[in-house]
Design an enzyme around this catalytic site. Structure first.
Site, PDB file in Angstrom:
ATOM      1  N   ASP A 102       0.862  -1.178   0.000  1.00  0.00           N
ATOM      2  CA  ASP A 102       0.000   0.000   0.000  1.00  0.00           C
ATOM      3  C   ASP A 102       0.906   1.238   0.000  1.00  0.00           C
ATOM      4  O   ASP A 102       1.396   1.652  -1.041  1.00  0.00           O
ATOM      5  CB  ASP A 102      -0.899  -0.100   1.239  1.00  0.00           C
ATOM      6  CG  ASP A 102      -1.964   0.965   1.310  1.00  0.00           C
ATOM      7  OD1 ASP A 102      -2.457   1.389   0.265  1.00  0.00           O
ATOM      8  OD2 ASP A 102      -2.307   1.388   2.432  1.00  0.00           O
ATOM      9  N   THR A 103       1.188   1.820   1.165  1.00  0.00           N
ATOM     10  CA  THR A 103       2.117   2.957   1.204  1.00  0.00           C
ATOM     11  C   THR A 103       3.550   2.497   0.919  1.00  0.00           C
ATOM     12  O   THR A 103       4.393   3.291   0.524  1.00  0.00           O
ATOM     13  CB  THR A 103       2.109   3.645   2.589  1.00  0.00           C
ATOM     14  OG1 THR A 103       2.595   2.714   3.556  1.00  0.00           O
ATOM     15  CG2 THR A 103       0.723   4.123   2.967  1.00  0.00           C
ATOM     16  N   GLY A 104       3.825   1.220   1.163  1.00  0.00           N
ATOM     17  CA  GLY A 104       5.169   0.678   0.978  1.00  0.00           C
ATOM     18  C   GLY A 104       5.991   0.744   2.257  1.00  0.00           C
ATOM     19  O   GLY A 104       7.115   0.250   2.309  1.00  0.00           O
ATOM     20  N   LYS A 130      -1.204  -1.620  -4.530  1.00  0.00           N
ATOM     21  CA  LYS A 130      -2.033  -0.411  -4.666  1.00  0.00           C
ATOM     22  C   LYS A 130      -1.087   0.748  -4.962  1.00  0.00           C
ATOM     23  O   LYS A 130      -0.760   1.539  -4.077  1.00  0.00           O
ATOM     24  CB  LYS A 130      -2.709  -0.168  -3.311  1.00  0.00           C
ATOM     25  CG  LYS A 130      -4.212  -0.039  -3.343  1.00  0.00           C
ATOM     26  CD  LYS A 130      -4.709   0.470  -2.016  1.00  0.00           C
ATOM     27  CE  LYS A 130      -5.354  -0.583  -1.184  1.00  0.00           C
ATOM     28  NZ  LYS A 130      -5.829  -0.065   0.125  1.00  0.00           N
TER      29      LYS A 130
HETATM   30  P1  5GP Z   1       1.846  -0.453   3.795  1.00  0.00           P
HETATM   31  O1  5GP Z   1       2.879  -0.419   4.844  1.00  0.00           O
HETATM   32  O2  5GP Z   1       2.359  -0.785   2.414  1.00  0.00           O
HETATM   33  O3  5GP Z   1       1.038   0.821   3.784  1.00  0.00           O
HETATM   34  O4  5GP Z   1       0.798  -1.515   4.217  1.00  0.00           O
HETATM   35  C1  5GP Z   1       0.950  -2.847   4.039  1.00  0.00           C
HETATM   36  C2  5GP Z   1       0.019  -3.597   4.956  1.00  0.00           C
HETATM   37  O5  5GP Z   1      -1.163  -2.841   5.245  1.00  0.00           O
HETATM   38  C3  5GP Z   1      -0.444  -4.845   4.310  1.00  0.00           C
HETATM   39  O6  5GP Z   1       0.388  -5.914   4.611  1.00  0.00           O
HETATM   40  C4  5GP Z   1      -1.838  -5.026   4.870  1.00  0.00           C
HETATM   41  O7  5GP Z   1      -1.773  -5.750   6.070  1.00  0.00           O
HETATM   42  C5  5GP Z   1      -2.317  -3.631   5.177  1.00  0.00           C
HETATM   43  N1  5GP Z   1      -3.187  -3.100   4.112  1.00  0.00           N
HETATM   44  C6  5GP Z   1      -2.901  -2.128   3.227  1.00  0.00           C
HETATM   45  N2  5GP Z   1      -3.921  -1.908   2.390  1.00  0.00           N
HETATM   46  C7  5GP Z   1      -4.869  -2.779   2.753  1.00  0.00           C
HETATM   47  C8  5GP Z   1      -6.185  -3.082   2.245  1.00  0.00           C
HETATM   48  O8  5GP Z   1      -6.717  -2.507   1.283  1.00  0.00           O
HETATM   49  N3  5GP Z   1      -6.860  -4.068   2.896  1.00  0.00           N
HETATM   50  C9  5GP Z   1      -6.359  -4.749   3.952  1.00  0.00           C
HETATM   51  N4  5GP Z   1      -7.117  -5.685   4.496  1.00  0.00           N
HETATM   52  N5  5GP Z   1      -5.131  -4.497   4.450  1.00  0.00           N
HETATM   53  C10 5GP Z   1      -4.406  -3.529   3.850  1.00  0.00           C
END
Ligand code: 5GP
Length: 176
Positions: A102-104, A130
């Protein structure tokens, strides 16, 4: 009370077909090597096992629980490390298996921490991506599907620990 409705985005068949394709690519690219698969709990567990079953190169597995989310739909920006790997990864070809980028932030923190342990190589495989939400640049070698900026659940992904067992991937709508 708010009602939660899940709208199917990728069917069980679509997900499985894509996992087969990803496994074929990984089998080709790791030919002649052993692969150490790292599952980021809990969201990637369904994807992880389905992918692992279809790999023909020698595989070992380990699990790590780390996230930047806490029972909400917004990243906290801090890495919560709840469970570290059981085994050292030095000199091993490692593949991080994640549910969604998502954000990474989560993956970039996890990757940095694991690179410090001197693996032979370290790649990232995520079921979903995403890209429109990216805040931190992160290289991802294997991606199942790109999704728009919507909260998705199913196939391991949760909302407040629910919906992980859905066999498909869907978007979550909150109706009044
Ligand atoms: P990041 O650190 O890339 O923002 O987030 C990654 C983590 O956030 C993923 O492993 C997941 O657990 C959670 N996450 C991000 N987007 C989503 C989403 O649309 N749905 C769900 N269920 N979890 C998400």
């Amino acid at each position: 009370m708010k009602e939660e409705i899940v709208h199917e985005m990728f069917s069980e068949n679509q997900v499985e077909e894509r996992i087969v394709q990803m496994a074929e690519q990984i089998n080709k690219e790791y030919e002649g090597k052993s692969l150490h698969m790292i599952c980021i709990l809990k969201g990637s567990v369904f994807f992880f096992t389905e992918l692992a079953k279809r790999l023909t190169v020698p595989v070992t597995i380990d699990f790590m629980a780390a996230s930047s989310y806490e029972d909400s739909t917004v990243s906290t920006g801090k890495l919560q490390m709840r469970k570290d790997l059981d085994e050292p990864i030095e000199g091993r070809h490692c593949l991080i298996v994640e549910d969604i980028v998502d954000t990474g932030r989560t993956l970039s923190m996890v990757k940095k921490m694991l690179l410090a342990r001197n693996p032979a190589s370290l790649k990232i495989c995520s079921l979903l991506d995403k890209p429109s939400r990216r805040e931190v640049e992160i290289e991802t070698e294997y991606i199942g599907f790109e999704v728009p900026d919507q909260f998705v659940v199913g196939y391991g992904l949760d909302y407040a620990q629910k919906y992980r067992n859905l066999p498909y991937i869907g978007t979550l709508e909150f109706s009044k």
